[in-house]
Design an enzyme around this catalytic site. Sequence first.
Site, short mmCIF file in Angstrom:
data_model
loop_
_atom_site.label_atom_id
_atom_site.label_comp_id
_atom_site.label_asym_id
_atom_site.label_seq_id
_atom_site.Cartn_x
_atom_site.Cartn_y
_atom_site.Cartn_z
N HIS A 184 0.89 -1.18 0.17
CA HIS A 184 -0.12 0.08 -0.09
C HIS A 184 0.78 1.21 0.04
CE1 HIS A 184 -3.70 2.10 0.86
NE2 HIS A 184 -3.03 3.03 1.62
N GLU A 212 -5.35 -14.31 -22.28
CA GLU A 212 -4.35 -14.64 -21.19
C GLU A 212 -4.15 -16.15 -21.00
OE1 GLU A 212 -5.40 -13.17 -17.34
OE2 GLU A 212 -7.51 -13.51 -17.52
N ASP A 221 -0.54 -13.75 -16.82
CA ASP A 221 -1.13 -14.89 -16.87
C ASP A 221 -0.63 -15.64 -18.23
OD1 ASP A 221 -2.20 -15.90 -14.51
OD2 ASP A 221 -3.80 -14.74 -14.77
N CYS A 266 -3.36 -5.14 -20.55
CA CYS A 266 -3.18 -4.71 -19.02
C CYS A 266 -2.21 -5.53 -18.16
CB CYS A 266 -4.65 -4.74 -18.50
SG CYS A 266 -5.28 -6.32 -18.46
C1 PEP Z 1 -2.53 -10.78 -16.49
O1 PEP Z 1 -2.84 -11.71 -16.08
O2 PEP Z 1 -1.92 -10.29 -16.92
C2 PEP Z 1 -3.71 -9.88 -15.64
C3 PEP Z 1 -3.46 -8.38 -15.85
O3 PEP Z 1 -4.40 -10.02 -14.61
P1 PEP Z 1 -3.96 -10.75 -13.09
O4 PEP Z 1 -2.52 -10.12 -13.00
O5 PEP Z 1 -4.81 -9.76 -12.09
O6 PEP Z 1 -4.17 -12.07 -13.00
MG MG Z 2 -4.81 -12.61 -15.32
#
Ligand code: PEP
Ligand code: MG
Length: 535
Positions: free
Chosen positions: A183, A424, A448, A495
């Site tokens: 945080h 992903e 992922d 993302c």
């Molecule tokens: C990812 O898998 O790249 C992603 C953005 O989701 P998380 O990191 O929440 O699994």
């Molecule tokens: Mg993910």
Amino acid sequence: MEKVYVGKTASRGIAVAKIYKYEELDLSPVKCKVPEQDKEGQVSQFLNARESVKAELEKLAVTNEIFSAHLEMVMDFTLEDSVKSKINNDAENAESAVSEAISEVAAVFEMMDDEYMKERAADIQDVGKRLMAQLKGVELPDIGNLREEAIILAKDLFPSDTVKINTDYVKGIITEEGGVTSHVSIIAKNLGIPTLVGVKGILGKLNSGDIVCMDAEEGVIIISPEEAVLNEYKQKKQEYENERQRLEKLRDNPVITKDGKRISLCINVGNAEDIERALPVKMDGVGLFRSELLYMENTHFPTEEEQFQVYKRAAELCPQELTIRTLDIGGDKELPYFEFEKEDNPFLGWRAIRISLDMKDMFKEQLRAILRASAFGNVRIMFPMIISVEELREAREVVEECKKELREEGKEFCENIETGMMIETPASVLLAEEFAKEADFFSIGTNDLTQYLLAVDRGNKKIADKYSYFHPAVLGAIKHIIDAAHKENIKAGMCGEMAGDVKATEILFKYGLDEFSMSAGSMDYIREELLKLTI
Ligand code: PEP
Ligand code: MG
């Protein structure tokens, strides 16, 4: 003079100032067994302490949403049940019962592999500290009382400390504990305060009033610097600040490359507060709202109404699109109030969209909340972990079902809301062309995707050197996904962490990525890099 080298930089920058040691109170519980006739008194002590904490938090919640979340945590009935059961069934005194009950909830978060989730334990512990201080009748120290420029030195900083940071006085932060996604790190990054975390043994080396130069670019702390070194760092600090100001000036311009391509720069968030804090970096929108945080920080499945309030606030704050990812739990993300069956391979198990499609009523509550929020901004729905076109269709059918219900109930929502998906999984890469015919947009989840393509667990430190999104297989997959999206005229965003890595910007841009979504702290650097590029 002594130099301490630090591995982890939480927030870049240089500071030269006196140390202000932010000492923790000893709030460890005095434990004792209570006789039957005293149990009621111990329960009352807990309830009175909780009332006082409630009153404190209600006042604070007016200025900062984080305290509304804390308020919910402290008032939650499962915490109350747990404390009462420890007093009544195990004959624990109130201090001990509260301390244990809080530790149990915090442990659920701490056990997770995902660093970001792991650090949510800080919020629970923060609430616990307030309760313990009330039970002990002591006052918690307040960082908001600082009235001269200083570098804060602490074991760790909790969310309620960080919201009181006044940037006029706090010039740097050093903590002995905490990780780069903790945080304090997230807040410090957003406030632009140089911060070094996880500096083992530093509390023993420094006292309030000691002069320190800290370089959170290089990861160096210089204790009691000689005159020449002090001047050298003052100079470095000036240069760094000039550079920051130069980058900040770029914030007002949308990212249009030299040859005219408009790139969307978005942020990844876990709640509406993250959006509010990031507004100064001038993002185009939110490319990933991790809705699971709302579920994980709760002690019950959040209701449609509770979710609606959060999404609505996020939609109103968001300058442009707000991409809400539907619940992505399972794998390493658990819920304190829901028992997951033990699985041999949780990352290949019952997670994300699989859970949503199996628990339709819960899924519908979330979708109805998102749809209702879409009347207040440009909201998009994004499904995680999709592996088949059938899954995507099924998820979209549930959206249609919810729309029908809302229509019948006369509730407002955006009829044309976009529904897209994370890419992903290897299956979604190979089927990208099929998916692009049906989804409204793609967002590449490299966190992922990298682990699944390379068969390398993203949280396993032993094989961390093998986890790389620059692996040719990952790069090839990314190129394929973007091409498939463009063939069907839909946008491809990203993302995963790669989108915020300046070393990857040029290649992603050249592959044609339309949207980069990252933590707010990376935005200035990615923007600068993109503005240098041409197709
Ligand atoms: C990812 O898998 O790249 C992603 C953005 O989701 P998380 O990191 O929440 O699994
Ligand atoms: Mg993910």
